[in-house]
Motif scaffolding. Sequence first.
Motif, mmCIF file in Angstrom:
data_model
loop_
_atom_site.group_PDB
_atom_site.id
_atom_site.type_symbol
_atom_site.label_atom_id
_atom_site.label_comp_id
_atom_site.label_asym_id
_atom_site.label_seq_id
_atom_site.Cartn_x
_atom_site.Cartn_y
_atom_site.Cartn_z
ATOM 1 N N CYS A 120 0.856 -1.199 0.000
ATOM 2 C CA CYS A 120 0.000 0.000 0.000
ATOM 3 C C CYS A 120 0.887 1.242 0.000
ATOM 4 O O CYS A 120 1.597 1.505 0.975
ATOM 5 C CB CYS A 120 -0.901 -0.007 1.226
ATOM 6 N N PRO A 121 0.878 2.047 -1.071
ATOM 7 C CA PRO A 121 1.791 3.193 -1.174
ATOM 8 C C PRO A 121 1.502 4.311 -0.172
ATOM 9 O O PRO A 121 2.385 5.119 0.110
ATOM 10 C CB PRO A 121 1.588 3.680 -2.614
ATOM 11 N N SER A 122 0.294 4.345 0.374
ATOM 12 C CA SER A 122 -0.053 5.408 1.320
ATOM 13 C C SER A 122 0.003 4.940 2.766
ATOM 14 O O SER A 122 -0.533 5.589 3.660
ATOM 15 C CB SER A 122 -1.451 5.952 1.011
ATOM 16 N N CYS A 123 0.674 3.789 2.993
ATOM 17 C CA CYS A 123 0.831 3.272 4.346
ATOM 18 C C CYS A 123 2.184 3.689 4.915
ATOM 19 O O CYS A 123 3.210 3.579 4.238
ATOM 20 C CB CYS A 123 0.721 1.749 4.342
ATOM 21 N N VAL A 124 2.177 4.178 6.150
ATOM 22 C CA VAL A 124 3.398 4.560 6.842
ATOM 23 C C VAL A 124 3.537 3.671 8.071
ATOM 24 O O VAL A 124 2.637 3.630 8.920
ATOM 25 C CB VAL A 124 3.377 6.038 7.271
#
Length: 211
Positions: A120-124
């Motif tokens: 998931c590219p928007s997961c930190v």
Amino acid sequence: MKQNLVITIGRQFGSGGREVGKRLAELFGIDYFDKELINEAAKESGLSPEFFEKADEKAPRSLRNFFTVVWTPFGSSFGSDGSLNNETIFKYQSDVIINITNTKPCVIVGRCADYILRNCPSCVSVFIHAPLKNRIDRIISRSGEDMTPEEAAELAEKKNKMRQNYYNFFTDKEWGAAASYDLSIDSSILGCEGTALFVKDFIEKKFNGKI
């Protein structure tokens, strides 16, 4: 970007990771999930939340003989001895995590969420740790009962070992290792509030202020 933001929190027991996670959810105005995932996974599977509570962040080796059932409609989900397959429990919870993050921005504490959402590219992913002395003080202060520093230290070691075994079993990463996360931070330096603000600033910079 905010509508897709997911923050995962790994944490040492007693480090204040849960408090940091809750504060981050408040700062970004998004949902917070911790124990709530157990109930969601139970609804998804049709099983009692008790199954998931006993399995929560425990590697399969720790679950031997925990689950005994009479009715077994899930086929291969159960072992030959009638025990619930722990990988099945993990899959139910993983599916819930993915479904939740597909519909809303949120903070998720523990449960290998950083690994489950690794694509998931928007997961930190964040890991919260602290020196043992600080963790002992926090554990004692929130215990609500008399607890010696030795008992608090023993509890911290037990809980962290369980989390480590669970994470290392289900992922190809190492629990607590800085390389496993986008950010690893000692909460004793800034306190929980300061740590949450620091992480918020980090996330905003990571996404160039598009949060």
